[in-house]
Structure formats: structure tokens, C-alpha cells
Design a protein around this motif. Structure first.
Motif, PDB file in Angstrom:
ATOM      1  N   GLY A 123      42.988  28.377  16.535  1.00 45.65           N
ATOM      2  CA  GLY A 123      41.714  28.147  17.217  1.00 45.65           C
ATOM      3  C   GLY A 123      40.660  29.199  16.943  1.00 45.65           C
ATOM      4  O   GLY A 123      39.556  29.130  17.500  1.00 45.65           O
ATOM      5  N   TYR A 170      39.771  28.786  11.159  1.00 46.81           N
ATOM      6  CA  TYR A 170      39.192  27.436  11.067  1.00 46.81           C
ATOM      7  C   TYR A 170      38.728  27.067   9.657  1.00 46.81           C
ATOM      8  O   TYR A 170      39.105  26.008   9.124  1.00 46.81           O
ATOM      9  N   GLU A 179      42.897  24.992  24.485  1.00 45.36           N
ATOM     10  CA  GLU A 179      42.061  24.017  23.781  1.00 45.36           C
ATOM     11  C   GLU A 179      40.641  24.551  23.683  1.00 45.36           C
ATOM     12  O   GLU A 179      40.075  25.063  24.651  1.00 45.36           O
ATOM     13  N   THR A 180      40.053  24.467  22.494  1.00 42.88           N
ATOM     14  CA  THR A 180      38.677  24.918  22.272  1.00 42.88           C
ATOM     15  C   THR A 180      37.964  23.878  21.421  1.00 42.88           C
ATOM     16  O   THR A 180      38.561  22.893  20.968  1.00 42.88           O
ATOM     17  N   LYS A 181      36.669  24.124  21.186  1.00 41.42           N
ATOM     18  CA  LYS A 181      35.915  23.235  20.294  1.00 41.42           C
ATOM     19  C   LYS A 181      36.556  23.199  18.913  1.00 41.42           C
ATOM     20  O   LYS A 181      36.576  22.170  18.246  1.00 41.42           O
ATOM     21  N   THR A 240      39.849  23.758  18.105  1.00 40.88           N
ATOM     22  CA  THR A 240      41.102  22.998  18.068  1.00 40.88           C
ATOM     23  C   THR A 240      40.835  21.498  18.166  1.00 40.88           C
ATOM     24  O   THR A 240      41.530  20.703  17.529  1.00 40.88           O
ATOM     25  N   LYS A 241      39.812  21.112  18.921  1.00 40.72           N
ATOM     26  CA  LYS A 241      39.450  19.684  19.003  1.00 40.72           C
ATOM     27  C   LYS A 241      38.965  19.179  17.652  1.00 40.72           C
ATOM     28  O   LYS A 241      39.301  18.067  17.230  1.00 40.72           O
ATOM     29  N   ALA A 242      38.151  20.016  16.971  1.00 36.41           N
ATOM     30  CA  ALA A 242      37.649  19.628  15.648  1.00 36.41           C
ATOM     31  C   ALA A 242      38.807  19.509  14.652  1.00 36.41           C
ATOM     32  O   ALA A 242      38.813  18.613  13.800  1.00 36.41           O
ATOM     33  N   GLU A 243      39.786  20.402  14.789  1.00 38.78           N
ATOM     34  CA  GLU A 243      40.946  20.351  13.883  1.00 38.78           C
ATOM     35  C   GLU A 243      41.785  19.097  14.134  1.00 38.78           C
ATOM     36  O   GLU A 243      42.240  18.448  13.181  1.00 38.78           O
ATOM     37  N   ARG A 244      41.964  18.740  15.398  1.00 38.80           N
ATOM     38  CA  ARG A 244      42.691  17.504  15.712  1.00 38.80           C
ATOM     39  C   ARG A 244      41.977  16.302  15.092  1.00 38.80           C
ATOM     40  O   ARG A 244      42.618  15.391  14.548  1.00 38.80           O
ATOM     41  N   ALA A 245      40.635  16.303  15.189  1.00 37.62           N
ATOM     42  CA  ALA A 245      39.851  15.187  14.644  1.00 37.62           C
ATOM     43  C   ALA A 245      40.014  15.069  13.128  1.00 37.62           C
ATOM     44  O   ALA A 245      39.889  13.983  12.566  1.00 37.62           O
TER      45      ALA A 245
END
Length: 286
Positions: free
Chosen positions: A24, A29, A49-51, A53-58
Motif C-alpha cells: 500500500g 505502487y 485498506e487505502t486508495k 490498495t483499492k487501485a491495486e485490487r482494481a
């Protein structure tokens, strides 16, 4: 032992799955983005969870929100952030299983070698907020990397173009003296094939005067190769100006980001145009 001495040219041979401990962070990144774009399977772990980690999941990255040895799966390489301690269960498991594990800044050095045109931007102030991290891969052979001088991490890089925006008395808790800080920048310059430097910054000029590399200079107050003239604020904090190369019109640039320091960033970018085989209009569009 230096990074060059310990560099393993076969580290990435056959690697299909890379696991990031501390995925994260703003330093991990861009590495995840670059390696994912090259078709590798990426997984990672962090504690919240951060912006990012969310972007990485996407993107399709498997992200775990805790550290557990089981998260390594079939990873063939582990990359960890500087904040990860030796007792981390994933790092311990990687070492116990004989999986190569490298720190984030070391991995950045390996990634920079994947690209024949790596532009590595160093400087104490005002580097690369707009690219969302410490690096961004372009198409083909181009990559832009923030070359961080903290604890000499930028000495893991071998830039096609090494950019020095400025050198100030920052990170002296690590370097101790300005002389040692300038020596680190000198080593960075010597690792670069071509050096782009700010002629208005006295410390930078001191460093560049002592090296034997091809150079491109930029500035406002001095007769640099690339110089900004006719500087005007077209709205508060936003500037437009003409760029001269060796006294001849190169481009007119209207900045879309605020701050006087971004004039210098734009000039540094203009210096990179010729060696990268680009045109002045590419600089204007950027």
C-alpha cells in the motif's frame, strides 16, 4: 557492498509471480503497476485498506490486509518496503523457503534496467506528485522514476538521463554534512549516461562541474542551454513562458499545474526531448 557489486542479472529470470510486503505504499505502487503491465502475477499485503490498495485490487492484484506466511503462495520473488522489519512473518517465510527477497529501492534499480530510456529525476524539492508515486512506465522503452536521495537509494539506479532539480540541506540526519550529500549526488550523476541539471542552483552546479558526462543545462537566471523567458502569470500561481534553446525559440509552454518551481520541472523536461527522440511539440503537449 554497493548495489552494483551485488547486482544479480538473473534475479528476474523465469519469475512469473512477485509478492509485495507493504503493497500500500507510494514506493511499491509504481513497481506493482510496471510489473503488472509486463504480464507478471502480483500479490501483496499491508495492514490497512487505502486508495492505493483499492487501485491495486482494481488492476487485478490480490491484496491481503494482514501479514501471514501463507500469503506468499507460489511467489518466486518477494519485494518489501523499507518499513518492513526482519520479524515480519512473510519475510521470514520467504527467507526460510529460499525465495529471493529484495527491498523496494533495490527492486526499483532492477526495473530501471528493463528500460533503455530511464529518466530518473532527483532533487531535494518538488519532484513527481502528478504521476502518483515514485515511477511511471511509458510505452516501449521509456520509464520515469523519482530518484530519492534519502539513504542513497538513488544509487541503485543507472539512468539513461539523470535529472538534478536542486540540492538542499535535507536528510542531513543521514548524511551528516552537505559535502557528503553532494558526493552522493555526484555518484548519481556518474551513474547516468546523460545529466540534466539546474544551472540556477549553486549546489547542483558544484556537483556537475566535477563530472565527465554529457550535460543539458536549464535555468531562468543564467545562460543555460534551455532557458525560460517572458514568464507571466496567466492566473494566480499558474505560469506561461517561452523556452529558448541556445538562444533560439524552442517552445511556448502554458503550465496546467501551479507553482513557480514547476517552471524548472518543465525546463528539465524540455532538456529530455532531444535525447529521447521527441519533438518540441511533445514537450508543449506534456
Amino acid at each position: 557492498m554497493s548495489f552494483i557489486d551485488s547486482y544479480n542479472p538473473h534475479l528476474l529470470d523465469g519469475v512469473q509471480h512477485v509478492h509485495f510486503i507493504g503493497c500500500g505504499g507510494s514506493g511499491t505502487y509504481p513497481l506493482i503497476q510496471i510489473l503488472h503491465s509486463r504480464g507478471l502475477t502480483i500479490s501483496g499485503s499491508d495492514v490497512e485498506e487505502t486508495k492505493i490498495t483499492k487501485a491495486e485490487r482494481a488492476m487485478g492484484v490480490t491484496v491481503y490486509l494482514e501479514h501471514d506466511a501463507a500469503h506468499l503462495g507460489d511467489a518466486q520473488l518477494v519485494v518489501y518496503s523499507a518499513a518492513i522489519h526482519d520479524e515480519n512473518p512473510e519475510l521470514k517465510a520467504a527467507r526460510a523457503r529460499g525465495i529471493p527477497a529484495v527491498e523496494r529501492s533495490v527492486m526499483l534499480g532492477y526495473v530501471s534496467r528493463m528500460y533503455s530510456h530511464s529518466v530518473c529525476v532527483s532533487g531535494t524539492h518538488g519532484k513527481l506528485p502528478l504521476i502518483g508515486g515514485y515511477g511511471k512506465a511509458g510505452h516501449g522503452d521509456d520509464v520515469v522514476i523519482e530518484a530519492c536521495e534519502y539513504s542513497e537509494t538513488f544509487l541503485h539506479l543507472t539512468p539513461f538521463m539523470g535529472v538534478i532539480l536542486n540540492i538542499d540541506n535535507d536528510h542531513l540526519e543521514y548524511y551528516g554534512t552537505m559535502g557528503r550529500l553532494k558526493m552522493a549526488f555526484q555518484k548519481f550523476a556518474l551513474l547516468s549516461r546523460t545529466v540534466v541539471f539546474n544551472m540556477d542552483d549553486r549546489n547542483t552546479v558544484d556537483v556537475v562541474n566535477s563530472i565527465d558526462r554529457p550535460v543539458f543545462s536549464f535555468g531562468i537566471n543564467e545562460e543555460a542551454r534551455f532557458r525560460a523567458v517572458n514568464i507571466q502569470e496567466y492566473r494566480p500561481g499558474f505560469y506561461e513562458f517561452d523556452v529558448l534553446e541556445l538562444g533560439e525559440q524552442f517552445a511556448h509552454i502554458k503550465l496546467g499545474v501551479p507553482g513557480y518551481h514547476n517552471i524548472y520541472n518543465a525546463l528539465a523536461m524540455c532538456c529530455c526531448v532531444r535525447p529521447l527522440g521527441l519533438k518540441p511539440e511533445d514537450a508543449v503537449r506534456a
